[in-house]
Design a protein around this motif. Structure first.
Motif, PDB file in Angstrom:
ATOM      1  N   UNK A 217       0.831  -1.209   0.000  1.00  0.00           N
ATOM      2  CA  UNK A 217       0.000   0.000   0.000  1.00  0.00           C
ATOM      3  C   UNK A 217       0.861   1.252   0.000  1.00  0.00           C
ATOM      4  N   UNK A 218       0.367   2.303  -0.660  1.00  0.00           N
ATOM      5  CA  UNK A 218       1.145   3.536  -0.706  1.00  0.00           C
ATOM      6  C   UNK A 218       0.245   4.755  -0.892  1.00  0.00           C
ATOM      7  N   UNK A 219       0.775   5.884  -0.475  1.00  0.00           N
ATOM      8  CA  UNK A 219       0.109   7.163  -0.721  1.00  0.00           C
ATOM      9  C   UNK A 219       0.594   7.711  -2.055  1.00  0.00           C
ATOM     10  N   UNK A 220      -0.215   8.561  -2.676  1.00  0.00           N
ATOM     11  CA  UNK A 220       0.146   9.075  -3.999  1.00  0.00           C
ATOM     12  C   UNK A 220      -0.104  10.565  -4.079  1.00  0.00           C
ATOM     13  N   UNK A 221       0.979  11.340  -4.149  1.00  0.00           N
ATOM     14  CA  UNK A 221       0.838  12.778  -4.373  1.00  0.00           C
ATOM     15  C   UNK A 221       0.316  13.058  -5.779  1.00  0.00           C
ATOM     16  N   UNK A 222       0.659  12.189  -6.728  1.00  0.00           N
ATOM     17  CA  UNK A 222       0.193  12.374  -8.104  1.00  0.00           C
ATOM     18  C   UNK A 222      -1.329  12.302  -8.164  1.00  0.00           C
ATOM     19  N   UNK A 223      -1.925  11.488  -7.306  1.00  0.00           N
ATOM     20  CA  UNK A 223      -3.389  11.395  -7.274  1.00  0.00           C
ATOM     21  C   UNK A 223      -4.025  12.752  -6.995  1.00  0.00           C
ATOM     22  N   UNK A 224      -3.320  13.641  -6.311  1.00  0.00           N
ATOM     23  CA  UNK A 224      -3.871  14.950  -5.969  1.00  0.00           C
ATOM     24  C   UNK A 224      -4.096  15.826  -7.196  1.00  0.00           C
ATOM     25  N   UNK A 225      -3.395  15.538  -8.301  1.00  0.00           N
ATOM     26  CA  UNK A 225      -3.591  16.357  -9.509  1.00  0.00           C
ATOM     27  C   UNK A 225      -3.891  15.540 -10.759  1.00  0.00           C
ATOM     28  N   UNK A 226      -3.516  14.255 -10.760  1.00  0.00           N
ATOM     29  CA  UNK A 226      -3.765  13.416 -11.937  1.00  0.00           C
ATOM     30  C   UNK A 226      -4.150  12.017 -11.485  1.00  0.00           C
ATOM     31  N   UNK A 227      -5.350  11.869 -10.918  1.00  0.00           N
ATOM     32  CA  UNK A 227      -5.758  10.536 -10.461  1.00  0.00           C
ATOM     33  C   UNK A 227      -5.791   9.512 -11.589  1.00  0.00           C
ATOM     34  N   UNK A 228      -5.971   9.966 -12.835  1.00  0.00           N
ATOM     35  CA  UNK A 228      -5.954   9.036 -13.961  1.00  0.00           C
ATOM     36  C   UNK A 228      -4.591   8.331 -14.067  1.00  0.00           C
ATOM     37  N   UNK A 229      -3.512   9.104 -13.877  1.00  0.00           N
ATOM     38  CA  UNK A 229      -2.177   8.527 -13.941  1.00  0.00           C
ATOM     39  C   UNK A 229      -1.933   7.641 -12.726  1.00  0.00           C
ATOM     40  N   UNK A 230      -2.287   8.149 -11.543  1.00  0.00           N
ATOM     41  CA  UNK A 230      -2.069   7.381 -10.313  1.00  0.00           C
ATOM     42  C   UNK A 230      -2.831   6.066 -10.339  1.00  0.00           C
ATOM     43  N   UNK A 231      -4.062   6.081 -10.803  1.00  0.00           N
ATOM     44  CA  UNK A 231      -4.864   4.858 -10.839  1.00  0.00           C
ATOM     45  C   UNK A 231      -4.359   3.881 -11.899  1.00  0.00           C
ATOM     46  N   UNK A 232      -3.907   4.415 -13.032  1.00  0.00           N
ATOM     47  CA  UNK A 232      -3.355   3.543 -14.072  1.00  0.00           C
ATOM     48  C   UNK A 232      -2.107   2.832 -13.567  1.00  0.00           C
ATOM     49  N   UNK A 233      -1.277   3.550 -12.825  1.00  0.00           N
ATOM     50  CA  UNK A 233      -0.078   2.926 -12.264  1.00  0.00           C
ATOM     51  C   UNK A 233      -0.463   1.865 -11.241  1.00  0.00           C
ATOM     52  N   UNK A 234      -1.401   2.188 -10.350  1.00  0.00           N
ATOM     53  CA  UNK A 234      -1.841   1.236  -9.332  1.00  0.00           C
ATOM     54  C   UNK A 234      -2.380  -0.046  -9.977  1.00  0.00           C
ATOM     55  N   UNK A 235      -3.185   0.129 -10.994  1.00  0.00           N
ATOM     56  CA  UNK A 235      -3.766  -1.044 -11.661  1.00  0.00           C
ATOM     57  C   UNK A 235      -2.697  -1.888 -12.345  1.00  0.00           C
ATOM     58  N   UNK A 236      -1.735  -1.229 -12.991  1.00  0.00           N
ATOM     59  CA  UNK A 236      -0.654  -1.967 -13.646  1.00  0.00           C
ATOM     60  C   UNK A 236       0.196  -2.702 -12.625  1.00  0.00           C
ATOM     61  N   UNK A 237       0.498  -2.033 -11.521  1.00  0.00           N
ATOM     62  CA  UNK A 237       1.294  -2.659 -10.470  1.00  0.00           C
ATOM     63  C   UNK A 237       0.554  -3.851  -9.870  1.00  0.00           C
ATOM     64  N   UNK A 238      -0.729  -3.680  -9.599  1.00  0.00           N
ATOM     65  CA  UNK A 238      -1.527  -4.751  -9.006  1.00  0.00           C
ATOM     66  C   UNK A 238      -1.647  -5.949  -9.939  1.00  0.00           C
ATOM     67  N   UNK A 239      -1.676  -5.678 -11.240  1.00  0.00           N
ATOM     68  CA  UNK A 239      -1.817  -6.754 -12.232  1.00  0.00           C
ATOM     69  C   UNK A 239      -0.485  -7.396 -12.600  1.00  0.00           C
ATOM     70  N   UNK A 240       0.613  -6.857 -12.072  1.00  0.00           N
ATOM     71  CA  UNK A 240       1.927  -7.380 -12.439  1.00  0.00           C
ATOM     72  C   UNK A 240       2.331  -7.049 -13.853  1.00  0.00           C
ATOM     73  N   UNK A 241       1.790  -5.955 -14.394  1.00  0.00           N
ATOM     74  CA  UNK A 241       2.113  -5.533 -15.765  1.00  0.00           C
ATOM     75  C   UNK A 241       3.397  -4.699 -15.727  1.00  0.00           C
ATOM     76  N   UNK A 242       4.536  -5.384 -15.697  1.00  0.00           N
ATOM     77  CA  UNK A 242       5.811  -4.699 -15.516  1.00  0.00           C
ATOM     78  C   UNK A 242       6.142  -3.744 -16.648  1.00  0.00           C
ATOM     79  N   UNK A 243       5.777  -4.087 -17.861  1.00  0.00           N
ATOM     80  CA  UNK A 243       6.096  -3.200 -18.979  1.00  0.00           C
ATOM     81  C   UNK A 243       5.324  -1.884 -18.861  1.00  0.00           C
TER      82      UNK A 243
END
Length: 315
Positions: A217-243
């Motif tokens: 689990x982690x906090x995201x400063x990027x979520x404060x201005x670009x939740x689209x980017x923060x959520x895309x990263x979270x989803x990729x990390x959770x799915x093991x999509x390393x690329x």
């Protein structure tokens, strides 16, 4: 029948939220003259909540806790509780010495917050026994559960983590040091169910490393201005999509960290400037922070465009 306590319920809500999304640390909105803008904050916060964060942490570092007086603090926490309406846990920041921390804690209680993040105390380095006693006194004086935050001049060793985990009311630890050896020792010393999360500046950069010691689990400063980017990263990390993770890190997060490191205070003022670039009603930072220089703002705008393009979002 097992009877659950309010502390256990709050810890479980936080645990569930940490598994489903990033932790949101919203900005505090100010007018151009520096006065508090509650209407702007409510509007901004509604947009944050629409992106389904795991929990909400108002009046913390990104929210310029140290720039708020007690009345403003109460207004911001109250607004966060009202706008959130129980959808996610609200964990307000508190800090300074234990006496002042308790004043803020009582305000947060009255406002309806679910828990408190105990920010590093003011100025002085302290021995481990003093850090434990600080948390004991805050925990004794509030009914709200606490998460301790180690960064800057506050560092808990593994034995101290074991001790603070035994304090009634202390349910977790946020880490901002990124010392993985120390963290591994701490997670092993803590009891089952004690919450840990990555609170490093631009935490995405260390997210995979933290996960290797059992802290996904982690906090995201990027979520404060670009939740689209923060959520895309979270989803990729959770799915093991390393690329996908590597692409976001290389093209957005690493350049953002390099920009953040150009001047002291950019960890907050760049985030706020990026939110303004997207039309969010957050206003300027308060002194001693300063807004980005024109050159840095231009670089931020270009990087923001790059990041949004990476995830198929628009300004």
């Amino acid at each position: 029948m097992v009877t659950r306590t309010p502390l256990a319920d709050t810890a479980q809500r936080l645990r569930d939220g940490m598994a489903q999304g990033v932790l949101s640390f919203p900005l505090t909105s100010f007018h151009a003259d520096g006065s508090l803008d509650l209407d702007g904050f409510r509007t901004y916060l509604a947009g944050q909540l629409a992106t389904n964060p795991g929990a909400l942490f108002p009046t913390c570092g990104t929210g310029e806790f140290s720039a708020l007086d007690e009345d403003e603090y109460g207004q911001v926490v109250t607004a966060a509780v009202e706008v959130t309406a129980g959808r996610v846990p609200v964990m307000a920041g508190t800090g300074y010495g234990y006496a002042q921390a308790l004043r803020f804690a009582h305000i947060a209680e009255d406002a309806g917050a679910d828990a408190l993040l105990v920010l590093p105390h003011y100025l002085n380095k302290a021995p481990q026994d003093g850090l434990v006693e600080q948390l004991c006194r805050i925990a004794d004086g509030t009914r709200l559960p606490l998460v301790a935050y180690q960064r800057d001049h506050v560092t808990y060793d593994a034995e101290t983590v074991r001790r603070i985990a035994a304090i009634p009311g202390v349910i977790g630890l946020k880490d901002g040091h990124s010392d993985l050896d120390r963290l591994q020792r701490s997670t092993l010393a803590a009891p089952d169910g004690f919450l840990f999360f990555n609170g490093a500046p631009t935490a995405e950069l260390q997210a995979r490393a933290y996960a290797t010691v059992g802290i996904p689990a982690y906090s995201s400063a990027v979520h404060a201005f670009a939740p689209e980017i923060a959520n895309a990263f979270f989803q990729a990390l959770s799915a093991g999509d390393d690329s996908r993770v590597d692409k976001l890190l290389a093209d957005f997060y690493v350049p953002f960290v390099e920009l953040r490191d150009r001047r002291p205070g950019y960890a907050v003022s760049l985030v706020k400037a990026a939110a303004r670039l997207r039309g969010r009603p957050v206003g300027p930072v308060r002194p001693p922070l300063t807004d980005p220089t024109p050159a840095d703002l231009a670089d931020l705008e270009a990087l923001l465009t790059t990041g949004l393009n990476l995830v198929g979002a628009t300004r």
